[in-house]
Design a protein around this motif. Structure first.
Motif, PDB file in Angstrom:
ATOM      1  N   HIS A  30      -5.186 -33.336  59.604  1.00 38.21           N
ATOM      2  CA  HIS A  30      -4.577 -32.908  58.349  1.00 38.21           C
ATOM      3  C   HIS A  30      -3.488 -31.866  58.597  1.00 38.21           C
ATOM      4  O   HIS A  30      -2.483 -31.814  57.883  1.00 38.21           O
ATOM      5  CB  HIS A  30      -5.654 -32.347  57.418  1.00 38.21           C
ATOM      6  N   LYS A  31      -3.677 -31.054  59.632  1.00 37.25           N
ATOM      7  CA  LYS A  31      -2.717 -30.002  59.953  1.00 37.25           C
ATOM      8  C   LYS A  31      -1.653 -30.470  60.948  1.00 37.25           C
ATOM      9  O   LYS A  31      -0.686 -29.752  61.206  1.00 37.25           O
ATOM     10  CB  LYS A  31      -3.456 -28.789  60.533  1.00 37.25           C
ATOM     11  N   ALA A  32      -1.839 -31.678  61.498  1.00 38.21           N
ATOM     12  CA  ALA A  32      -0.912 -32.180  62.513  1.00 38.21           C
ATOM     13  C   ALA A  32       0.392 -32.640  61.876  1.00 38.21           C
ATOM     14  O   ALA A  32       0.473 -32.835  60.656  1.00 38.21           O
ATOM     15  CB  ALA A  32      -1.556 -33.329  63.285  1.00 38.21           C
ATOM     16  N   ASP A  33       1.411 -32.839  62.699  1.00 36.35           N
ATOM     17  CA  ASP A  33       2.679 -33.318  62.163  1.00 36.35           C
ATOM     18  C   ASP A  33       2.583 -34.826  61.887  1.00 36.35           C
ATOM     19  O   ASP A  33       1.633 -35.506  62.293  1.00 36.35           O
ATOM     20  CB  ASP A  33       3.846 -32.995  63.091  1.00 36.35           C
ATOM     21  N   GLU A  34       3.578 -35.361  61.195  1.00 33.88           N
ATOM     22  CA  GLU A  34       3.534 -36.747  60.758  1.00 33.88           C
ATOM     23  C   GLU A  34       3.496 -37.719  61.930  1.00 33.88           C
ATOM     24  O   GLU A  34       2.827 -38.757  61.864  1.00 33.88           O
ATOM     25  CB  GLU A  34       4.724 -37.046  59.842  1.00 33.88           C
ATOM     26  N   ALA A  35       4.206 -37.407  62.998  1.00 33.89           N
ATOM     27  CA  ALA A  35       4.233 -38.291  64.161  1.00 33.89           C
ATOM     28  C   ALA A  35       2.839 -38.446  64.764  1.00 33.89           C
ATOM     29  O   ALA A  35       2.416 -39.559  65.134  1.00 33.89           O
ATOM     30  CB  ALA A  35       5.213 -37.762  65.205  1.00 33.89           C
ATOM     31  N   GLU A  36       2.122 -37.326  64.879  1.00 33.83           N
ATOM     32  CA  GLU A  36       0.764 -37.372  65.429  1.00 33.83           C
ATOM     33  C   GLU A  36      -0.172 -38.134  64.497  1.00 33.83           C
ATOM     34  O   GLU A  36      -1.024 -38.914  64.944  1.00 33.83           O
ATOM     35  CB  GLU A  36       0.247 -35.956  65.667  1.00 33.83           C
ATOM     36  N   GLN A  37      -0.036 -37.922  63.192  1.00 32.55           N
ATOM     37  CA  GLN A  37      -0.863 -38.643  62.232  1.00 32.55           C
ATOM     38  C   GLN A  37      -0.622 -40.152  62.309  1.00 32.55           C
ATOM     39  O   GLN A  37      -1.560 -40.951  62.290  1.00 32.55           O
ATOM     40  CB  GLN A  37      -0.589 -38.142  60.808  1.00 32.55           C
ATOM     41  N   LEU A  38       0.641 -40.542  62.405  1.00 30.40           N
ATOM     42  CA  LEU A  38       0.974 -41.965  62.489  1.00 30.40           C
ATOM     43  C   LEU A  38       0.447 -42.583  63.778  1.00 30.40           C
ATOM     44  O   LEU A  38      -0.027 -43.735  63.779  1.00 30.40           O
ATOM     45  CB  LEU A  38       2.482 -42.164  62.390  1.00 30.40           C
ATOM     46  N   ALA A  39       0.521 -41.846  64.886  1.00 26.86           N
ATOM     47  CA  ALA A  39       0.002 -42.351  66.155  1.00 26.86           C
ATOM     48  C   ALA A  39      -1.502 -42.600  66.061  1.00 26.86           C
ATOM     49  O   ALA A  39      -2.021 -43.616  66.549  1.00 26.86           O
ATOM     50  CB  ALA A  39       0.316 -41.365  67.280  1.00 26.86           C
ATOM     51  N   TRP A  40      -2.205 -41.674  65.435  1.00 31.20           N
ATOM     52  CA  TRP A  40      -3.653 -41.847  65.230  1.00 31.20           C
ATOM     53  C   TRP A  40      -3.927 -43.065  64.359  1.00 31.20           C
ATOM     54  O   TRP A  40      -4.809 -43.888  64.673  1.00 31.20           O
ATOM     55  CB  TRP A  40      -4.232 -40.598  64.570  1.00 31.20           C
ATOM     56  N   PHE A  41      -3.169 -43.224  63.280  1.00 32.57           N
ATOM     57  CA  PHE A  41      -3.376 -44.363  62.392  1.00 32.57           C
ATOM     58  C   PHE A  41      -3.124 -45.690  63.112  1.00 32.57           C
ATOM     59  O   PHE A  41      -3.893 -46.644  62.962  1.00 32.57           O
ATOM     60  CB  PHE A  41      -2.476 -44.251  61.162  1.00 32.57           C
ATOM     61  N   GLU A  42      -2.059 -45.760  63.886  1.00 35.66           N
ATOM     62  CA  GLU A  42      -1.735 -46.986  64.610  1.00 35.66           C
ATOM     63  C   GLU A  42      -2.860 -47.361  65.564  1.00 35.66           C
ATOM     64  O   GLU A  42      -3.197 -48.546  65.704  1.00 35.66           O
ATOM     65  CB  GLU A  42      -0.421 -46.820  65.377  1.00 35.66           C
ATOM     66  N   ALA A  43      -3.455 -46.364  66.227  1.00 36.13           N
ATOM     67  CA  ALA A  43      -4.554 -46.634  67.155  1.00 36.13           C
ATOM     68  C   ALA A  43      -5.782 -47.138  66.401  1.00 36.13           C
ATOM     69  O   ALA A  43      -6.438 -48.100  66.827  1.00 36.13           O
ATOM     70  CB  ALA A  43      -4.886 -45.374  67.952  1.00 36.13           C
ATOM     71  N   ALA A  44      -6.113 -46.490  65.285  1.00 32.43           N
ATOM     72  CA  ALA A  44      -7.272 -46.916  64.495  1.00 32.43           C
ATOM     73  C   ALA A  44      -7.051 -48.303  63.909  1.00 32.43           C
ATOM     74  O   ALA A  44      -7.963 -49.141  63.881  1.00 32.43           O
ATOM     75  CB  ALA A  44      -7.533 -45.899  63.382  1.00 32.43           C
ATOM     76  N   TYR A  45      -5.831 -48.574  63.455  1.00 27.66           N
ATOM     77  CA  TYR A  45      -5.510 -49.873  62.869  1.00 27.66           C
ATOM     78  C   TYR A  45      -5.596 -50.975  63.936  1.00 27.66           C
ATOM     79  O   TYR A  45      -6.119 -52.063  63.671  1.00 27.66           O
ATOM     80  CB  TYR A  45      -4.108 -49.827  62.262  1.00 27.66           C
ATOM     81  N   ALA A  46      -5.103 -50.701  65.140  1.00 25.93           N
ATOM     82  CA  ALA A  46      -5.163 -51.687  66.226  1.00 25.93           C
ATOM     83  C   ALA A  46      -6.613 -51.992  66.586  1.00 25.93           C
ATOM     84  O   ALA A  46      -6.969 -53.159  66.834  1.00 25.93           O
ATOM     85  CB  ALA A  46      -4.406 -51.166  67.441  1.00 25.93           C
ATOM     86  N   GLU A  47      -7.463 -50.975  66.623  1.00 21.04           N
ATOM     87  CA  GLU A  47      -8.887 -51.177  66.922  1.00 21.04           C
ATOM     88  C   GLU A  47      -9.536 -52.034  65.837  1.00 21.04           C
ATOM     89  O   GLU A  47     -10.313 -52.954  66.141  1.00 21.04           O
ATOM     90  CB  GLU A  47      -9.591 -49.826  67.025  1.00 21.04           C
ATOM     91  N   ALA A  48      -9.214 -51.754  64.577  1.00 23.03           N
ATOM     92  CA  ALA A  48      -9.777 -52.529  63.470  1.00 23.03           C
ATOM     93  C   ALA A  48      -9.291 -53.972  63.511  1.00 23.03           C
ATOM     94  O   ALA A  48     -10.061 -54.924  63.304  1.00 23.03           O
ATOM     95  CB  ALA A  48      -9.402 -51.876  62.146  1.00 23.03           C
TER      96      ALA A  48
END
Length: 277
Positions: A81-99
């Motif tokens: 929540h406190k991270a910058d947008e780039a870090e948040q998007l990287a996390w989302f892309e990884a979670a989405y790829a796993e799903a």
């Protein structure tokens, strides 16, 4: 290999019942034998993630088994929540790829607000489900009305967000993409008939203008709140699994869930609900 269906629960206004809607859709699909992955983008609250953690703990403590969704690595929500947008998007892309690699349905619960993660989720949606409380307060997020005549003036901010998601899909995929958008009237309360009629008329006009369907949601029932701490829904109740006393209200709640799944076109989830009724 078939691509998973992506269902996004979205509304930029908080308090509309997104997470309640999400957990019921997921459990309905699980009982239909679907492999469902869930991604909770409400980084601070994480109601969807906590619900299924409660489910696992309650089932283990009571010696029962029920289907569980696939939950990709959600990371530290407070830190993200406190991270910058780039870090948040990287996390989302990884979670989405796993799903995407392990599920045939991906359900994404978005936060109340316009965030980079919410926009990323909407741009991947095959179906967007928007819960809306029974009032012009919530309708204002979808469309603006004249303060004197209450006539519909134009689409509002969330309708524009869905339009942007459709445009993004068309550009990135190089073809016309249809995102099925359904607005469900959630948490219905006893409302003055004239006001409800006015709201329904504006909803019908806006639906034709921006391209969504209107469907049934879930009423504000005690049973939904009673079952949350156990990680259970009315779809899970049986002769063996009954942490609260069962009444006719539970039968009505199960029928609401059935109507919702039918409106979403998730017909394979109906048979288990009928069998358990």
């Amino acid at each position: 290999m078939a691509q998973p269906q992506v269902i996004v629960i979205g509304n930029e206004k908080g308090g509309a019942g997104k997470s309640t809607l999400a957990i019921h859709i997921v459990t309905g699909l699980l009982h239909a034998g679907r492999k469902v992955a869930v991604i909770d983008l409400d980084l601070r609250q994480r109601s969807l993630e906590r619900f299924f953690a409660n489910r696992a703990a309650w089932l283990k403590a009571n010696g029962h088994e029920l289907p569980q969704p696939i939950v990709p690595d959600m990371g530290d929500g407070k830190a993200l929540h406190k991270a910058d947008e780039a870090e948040q998007l990287a996390w989302f892309e990884a979670a989405y790829a796993e799903a995407k690699a392990s599920a045939d349905v991906i359900l994404i619960d978005t936060p109340g607000g316009d965030t980079v993660l919410s926009r990323a989720a909407h741009s991947r949606a095959d179906q967007i489900v928007t819960p809306m409380n029974d009032s012009f307060v919530d309708f204002d997020l979808l469309g603006q009305v004249d303060p004197v005549t209450l006539e519909l003036l134009k689409p509002s901010i969330y309708s524009e967000s869905v339009w942007e998601a459709r445009k993004h899909r068309a550009i990135t995929e190089g073809r016309q993409v249809t995102i099925d958008w359904i607005v469900v009237t959630n948490r219905l309360a006893v409302a003055e008939a004239r006001n409800r009629r006015r709201l329904e008329e504006r909803m019908a006009k806006l639906a034709k203008r921006v391209g969504f369907r209107v469907g049934p949601g879930l009423r504000d029932r005690v049973i939904y709140r009673e079952l949350f701490p156990f990680g259970l829904t009315v779809a899970d109740l049986s002769n063996d699994i009954r942490p609260v006393s069962v009444s006719l209200a539970h039968v009505a709640a199960r029928q609401e869930l059935r109507n919702l799944m039918q409106a979403l076109g998730l017909d394979d989830a109906l048979a288990p609900l009928d069998a358990a009724a």
